[in-house]
Design a protein around this motif. Structure first.
Motif, short mmCIF file in Angstrom:
data_model
loop_
_atom_site.label_atom_id
_atom_site.label_comp_id
_atom_site.label_asym_id
_atom_site.label_seq_id
_atom_site.Cartn_x
_atom_site.Cartn_y
_atom_site.Cartn_z
N LEU A 268 0.82 -1.21 0.00
CA LEU A 268 0.00 0.00 0.00
C LEU A 268 0.86 1.27 0.00
O LEU A 268 0.52 2.25 -0.67
CB LEU A 268 -0.96 0.00 1.19
N ILE A 269 1.97 1.26 0.71
CA ILE A 269 2.88 2.42 0.69
C ILE A 269 3.43 2.61 -0.72
O ILE A 269 3.46 3.72 -1.26
CB ILE A 269 4.03 2.26 1.71
N THR A 270 3.86 1.52 -1.34
CA THR A 270 4.37 1.60 -2.71
C THR A 270 3.29 2.11 -3.65
O THR A 270 3.55 2.95 -4.52
CB THR A 270 4.89 0.22 -3.16
N PHE A 271 2.07 1.64 -3.47
CA PHE A 271 0.94 2.10 -4.29
C PHE A 271 0.76 3.61 -4.11
O PHE A 271 0.56 4.34 -5.09
CB PHE A 271 -0.33 1.35 -3.88
N ALA A 272 0.83 4.10 -2.87
CA ALA A 272 0.69 5.54 -2.61
C ALA A 272 1.80 6.33 -3.30
O ALA A 272 1.55 7.40 -3.87
CB ALA A 272 0.69 5.82 -1.11
N MET A 273 3.01 5.81 -3.28
CA MET A 273 4.14 6.49 -3.94
C MET A 273 3.90 6.57 -5.46
O MET A 273 4.17 7.60 -6.07
CB MET A 273 5.45 5.74 -3.67
N VAL A 274 3.39 5.51 -6.02
CA VAL A 274 3.08 5.50 -7.46
C VAL A 274 2.01 6.54 -7.76
O VAL A 274 2.12 7.31 -8.72
CB VAL A 274 2.65 4.09 -7.93
N ARG A 275 0.95 6.58 -6.95
CA ARG A 275 -0.12 7.57 -7.15
C ARG A 275 0.45 8.99 -7.06
O ARG A 275 0.09 9.86 -7.86
CB ARG A 275 -1.24 7.38 -6.11
N ALA A 276 1.33 9.23 -6.11
CA ALA A 276 1.93 10.56 -5.96
C ALA A 276 2.78 10.91 -7.18
O ALA A 276 2.72 12.05 -7.68
CB ALA A 276 2.76 10.63 -4.68
N ARG A 277 3.55 9.97 -7.66
CA ARG A 277 4.38 10.24 -8.85
C ARG A 277 3.50 10.48 -10.07
O ARG A 277 3.80 11.35 -10.90
CB ARG A 277 5.34 9.08 -9.09
N GLN A 278 2.41 9.72 -10.21
CA GLN A 278 1.48 9.93 -11.32
C GLN A 278 0.90 11.34 -11.30
O GLN A 278 0.65 11.93 -12.34
CB GLN A 278 0.35 8.91 -11.28
N ALA A 279 0.69 11.86 -10.10
CA ALA A 279 0.15 13.22 -9.94
C ALA A 279 1.25 14.27 -9.96
O ALA A 279 0.98 15.46 -9.74
CB ALA A 279 -0.64 13.31 -8.63
N GLN A 280 2.48 13.85 -10.23
CA GLN A 280 3.66 14.73 -10.31
C GLN A 280 3.88 15.50 -9.01
O GLN A 280 4.22 16.69 -9.02
CB GLN A 280 3.55 15.66 -11.52
N LEU A 281 3.73 14.80 -7.89
CA LEU A 281 3.96 15.40 -6.58
C LEU A 281 5.40 15.15 -6.15
O LEU A 281 6.09 14.31 -6.72
CB LEU A 281 2.97 14.81 -5.57
N THR A 282 5.84 15.88 -5.13
CA THR A 282 7.23 15.77 -4.70
C THR A 282 7.42 15.04 -3.38
O THR A 282 8.54 14.69 -3.03
CB THR A 282 7.87 17.17 -4.59
#
Length: 171
Positions: A111-125
């Motif tokens: 789930l943490i990895t999934f959250a990181m992927v979602r953040a990268r998809q949204a171009q977050l830092t």
């Protein structure tokens, strides 16, 4: 074993309420009074409150299932849904819970990895979260996942003022 992470829609609010109450109680009942826990559960996990959160376009909920059984969930917040002003380029992991029967199977890391992927998809830092200062196992887990303590804030559990450590992972 079939594993999946799926978005939670408002028509599944009762399932979300059930897993929320069960996992929060499992995690925190032993360290808090029954009164404070009951008050928190009634406020945080009422059907009305969960429906509001599910309908917020800046929040995302996901179930993690094993063989079609819900065994945990994740709540992510963007923009104005975040509980701290960390910035527009950050994502909050507000809730990440796994049923006791499925802990230590790697689902939290998934789930943490999934959250990181979602953040990268949204171009977050960055991705950040709050964790109770006395939840040593969770703090160690987040540190292993690359989070660093950057501050703290107050978390009210019923009438008990508690301290959450704010932990952040830069992407």
């Amino acid at each position: 074993m079939t594993l999946s992470i799926t978005p939670v829609s408002v028509d599944r609010v009762e399932e979300l309420q059930a897993i929320s109450i069960a996992t929060f109680t499992d995690t925190f009942a032993k360290d808090n009074t029954a009164e404070d826990l009951a008050q928190y559960l009634a406020e945080a996990y009422s059907i009305e409150r969960l429906e509001q959160e599910l309908n917020n376009p800046d929040s995302e909920f996901y179930f993690v299932t094993v063989d079609e059984q819900i065994v945990g969930y994740l709540k992510l917040n963007l923009g104005s849904a975040q509980h701290e002003e960390v910035g527009a380029e950050a994502m909050e992991i507000e809730r990440i819970y796994i049923a006791p029967s499925h802990k230590r199977l790697g689902l939290g890391s998934l789930l943490i990895t999934f959250a990181m992927v979602r953040a990268r998809q949204a171009q977050l830092t960055s991705v950040w979260l709050g964790v109770w200062e006395h939840n040593d196992a969770a703090r160690r887990f987040y540190e292993r996942m690359g989070f660093k303590t950057v501050g703290s804030h107050v978390f009210m559990l019923g009438s008990d003022e508690q301290t959450d450590l704010l932990m952040q992972h830069m992407l």
